[in-house]
Enzyme design. Structure first.
Site, PDB file in Angstrom:
ATOM      1  N   LYS A  11      34.343  78.704  -0.019  1.00 24.38           N
ATOM      2  CA  LYS A  11      34.587  79.270  -1.346  1.00 24.38           C
ATOM      3  C   LYS A  11      35.160  80.690  -1.269  1.00 24.38           C
ATOM      4  O   LYS A  11      35.141  81.322  -0.197  1.00 24.38           O
ATOM      5  CB  LYS A  11      33.272  79.253  -2.138  1.00 24.38           C
ATOM      6  CG  LYS A  11      32.744  77.839  -2.412  1.00 24.38           C
ATOM      7  CD  LYS A  11      31.502  77.877  -3.295  1.00 24.38           C
ATOM      8  CE  LYS A  11      30.982  76.480  -3.584  1.00 24.38           C
ATOM      9  NZ  LYS A  11      29.798  76.518  -4.507  1.00 24.38           N
ATOM     10  N   TYR A  51      34.711  70.218 -10.845  1.00 26.08           N
ATOM     11  CA  TYR A  51      33.303  70.378 -11.220  1.00 26.08           C
ATOM     12  C   TYR A  51      32.992  69.739 -12.577  1.00 26.08           C
ATOM     13  O   TYR A  51      32.028  70.155 -13.244  1.00 26.08           O
ATOM     14  CB  TYR A  51      32.930  71.864 -11.233  1.00 26.08           C
ATOM     15  CG  TYR A  51      32.597  72.430  -9.862  1.00 26.08           C
ATOM     16  CD1 TYR A  51      31.537  71.911  -9.110  1.00 26.08           C
ATOM     17  CD2 TYR A  51      33.314  73.492  -9.326  1.00 26.08           C
ATOM     18  CE1 TYR A  51      31.215  72.426  -7.860  1.00 26.08           C
ATOM     19  CE2 TYR A  51      32.995  74.028  -8.066  1.00 26.08           C
ATOM     20  CZ  TYR A  51      31.943  73.479  -7.348  1.00 26.08           C
ATOM     21  OH  TYR A  51      31.611  74.000  -6.119  1.00 26.08           O
ATOM     22  N   PHE A  59      26.111  77.489 -16.529  1.00 27.18           N
ATOM     23  CA  PHE A  59      26.856  78.308 -15.574  1.00 27.18           C
ATOM     24  C   PHE A  59      28.278  77.793 -15.338  1.00 27.18           C
ATOM     25  O   PHE A  59      28.986  78.320 -14.471  1.00 27.18           O
ATOM     26  CB  PHE A  59      26.097  78.389 -14.241  1.00 27.18           C
ATOM     27  CG  PHE A  59      25.764  77.049 -13.622  1.00 27.18           C
ATOM     28  CD1 PHE A  59      26.717  76.342 -12.899  1.00 27.18           C
ATOM     29  CD2 PHE A  59      24.506  76.497 -13.783  1.00 27.18           C
ATOM     30  CE1 PHE A  59      26.422  75.104 -12.334  1.00 27.18           C
ATOM     31  CE2 PHE A  59      24.196  75.258 -13.223  1.00 27.18           C
ATOM     32  CZ  PHE A  59      25.158  74.561 -12.496  1.00 27.18           C
ATOM     33  N   ARG A  87      25.529  68.808   4.628  1.00 28.99           N
ATOM     34  CA  ARG A  87      24.555  69.401   3.698  1.00 28.99           C
ATOM     35  C   ARG A  87      23.468  70.152   4.470  1.00 28.99           C
ATOM     36  O   ARG A  87      23.008  71.203   4.036  1.00 28.99           O
ATOM     37  CB  ARG A  87      23.924  68.315   2.805  1.00 28.99           C
ATOM     38  CG  ARG A  87      24.900  67.564   1.917  1.00 28.99           C
ATOM     39  CD  ARG A  87      25.387  68.325   0.714  1.00 28.99           C
ATOM     40  NE  ARG A  87      24.332  68.755  -0.188  1.00 28.99           N
ATOM     41  CZ  ARG A  87      24.567  69.323  -1.381  1.00 28.99           C
ATOM     42  NH1 ARG A  87      25.822  69.525  -1.808  1.00 28.99           N
ATOM     43  NH2 ARG A  87      23.582  69.710  -2.140  1.00 28.99           N
ATOM     44  N   THR A  93      21.260  75.238  -2.166  1.00 23.85           N
ATOM     45  CA  THR A  93      22.238  75.825  -3.097  1.00 23.85           C
ATOM     46  C   THR A  93      22.012  77.323  -3.275  1.00 23.85           C
ATOM     47  O   THR A  93      22.962  78.105  -3.276  1.00 23.85           O
ATOM     48  CB  THR A  93      22.117  75.121  -4.474  1.00 23.85           C
ATOM     49  OG1 THR A  93      22.224  73.704  -4.273  1.00 23.85           O
ATOM     50  CG2 THR A  93      23.183  75.593  -5.434  1.00 23.85           C
ATOM     51  N   ASN A 114      28.006  81.076  -3.228  1.00 27.87           N
ATOM     52  CA  ASN A 114      27.215  80.525  -2.132  1.00 27.87           C
ATOM     53  C   ASN A 114      28.029  79.937  -0.984  1.00 27.87           C
ATOM     54  O   ASN A 114      27.603  79.005  -0.309  1.00 27.87           O
ATOM     55  CB  ASN A 114      26.153  79.556  -2.661  1.00 27.87           C
ATOM     56  CG  ASN A 114      26.754  78.369  -3.377  1.00 27.87           C
ATOM     57  OD1 ASN A 114      27.976  78.231  -3.445  1.00 27.87           O
ATOM     58  ND2 ASN A 114      25.904  77.504  -3.899  1.00 27.87           N
ATOM     59  N   HIS A 117      30.987  74.546  -0.410  1.00 27.02           N
ATOM     60  CA  HIS A 117      30.689  73.317  -1.145  1.00 27.02           C
ATOM     61  C   HIS A 117      30.669  72.177  -0.146  1.00 27.02           C
ATOM     62  O   HIS A 117      31.451  72.184   0.813  1.00 27.02           O
ATOM     63  CB  HIS A 117      31.780  73.034  -2.190  1.00 27.02           C
ATOM     64  CG  HIS A 117      31.694  71.633  -2.730  1.00 27.02           C
ATOM     65  ND1 HIS A 117      30.840  71.293  -3.753  1.00 27.02           N
ATOM     66  CD2 HIS A 117      32.292  70.473  -2.327  1.00 27.02           C
ATOM     67  CE1 HIS A 117      30.933  69.982  -3.972  1.00 27.02           C
ATOM     68  NE2 HIS A 117      31.811  69.468  -3.118  1.00 27.02           N
ATOM     69  N   GLU A 128      36.192  63.436  -4.029  1.00 32.88           N
ATOM     70  CA  GLU A 128      36.573  64.825  -3.765  1.00 32.88           C
ATOM     71  C   GLU A 128      37.662  64.921  -2.709  1.00 32.88           C
ATOM     72  O   GLU A 128      38.544  65.775  -2.787  1.00 32.88           O
ATOM     73  CB  GLU A 128      35.324  65.610  -3.345  1.00 32.88           C
ATOM     74  CG  GLU A 128      34.322  65.729  -4.490  1.00 32.88           C
ATOM     75  CD  GLU A 128      33.021  66.427  -4.090  1.00 32.88           C
ATOM     76  OE1 GLU A 128      32.869  66.813  -2.915  1.00 32.88           O
ATOM     77  OE2 GLU A 128      32.152  66.582  -4.974  1.00 32.88           O
TER      78      GLU A 128
END
Ligand code: DGI
Length: 141
Positions: A11, A51, A59, A87, A93, A114, A117, A128
């Site tokens: 990100k 998203y 948010f 993950r 998260t 964070n 993704h 995705e």
């Protein structure tokens, strides 16, 4: 165990903080192959579409603003149980809850910034990956 592909995004916070190399290194050292890789600046429409499942969350607007605040790196990771293993490497998260040694514990600064993704299921991974890559951009060697 089945070989899977999963979609990973580094990100804008982690790109801006010069962590691209360190994060990619974690994927490769864990045995996940980089099957595809590109850097791009998301448009607002691309970020909103990506998203879409969060569009009703409070948010959502700030998440989209953050995701378009600078370039991102998107990659397809390939390996046995790639979705779950990515993950695990990422951590929770919220970086304050992420296990020590995970990417988010080491590189994220807030739940809203964070660092990475990662697809949360094989079905999301397929959607995705197709969102960012054409079939001939993925090297399944
Ligand atoms: O799959 P994850 O990225 O771990 O988490 P998710 O699918 O629940 O949420 C997607 C992203 O939305 C997450 O990486 C950061 C953002 N987000 C999630 N929960 C919150 C949040 N952002 C803010 N500001 N506050 C939240 O509670």
């Amino acid at each position: 165990m089945a070989v899977e592909q999963t979609l990973s995004i580094i990100k804008p916070d982690a790109v801006g903080n010069h962590h691209i190399g360190a994060i990619i290194q974690r994927f490769e050292e864990s045995g996940l192959k980089i099957a595809a890789l590109k850097m791009l600046q998301l448009s607002r429409e691309q970020a909103e579409g990506f998203y879409a499942e969060h569009s009703e969350r409070p948010f959502f607007t700030s998440l989209v603003e953050f995701m378009i605040s600078g370039p991102v790196c998107v990659q397809v990771l390939q390996g046995e149980s790639a979705v779950a293993r990515n993950r695990e490497l990422m951590g929770a998260t919220n970086p304050e809850e992420a296990a020590p040694g995970t990417i988010r514990a080491d590189f994220a600064t807030a739940v809203s910034a964070n660092a990475v993704h990662g697809s949360d299921s094989q079905a999301s991974a397929r959607r995705e990956i197709d969102y960012f890559f054409a079939a001939d951009e993925i090297y399944t060697r």
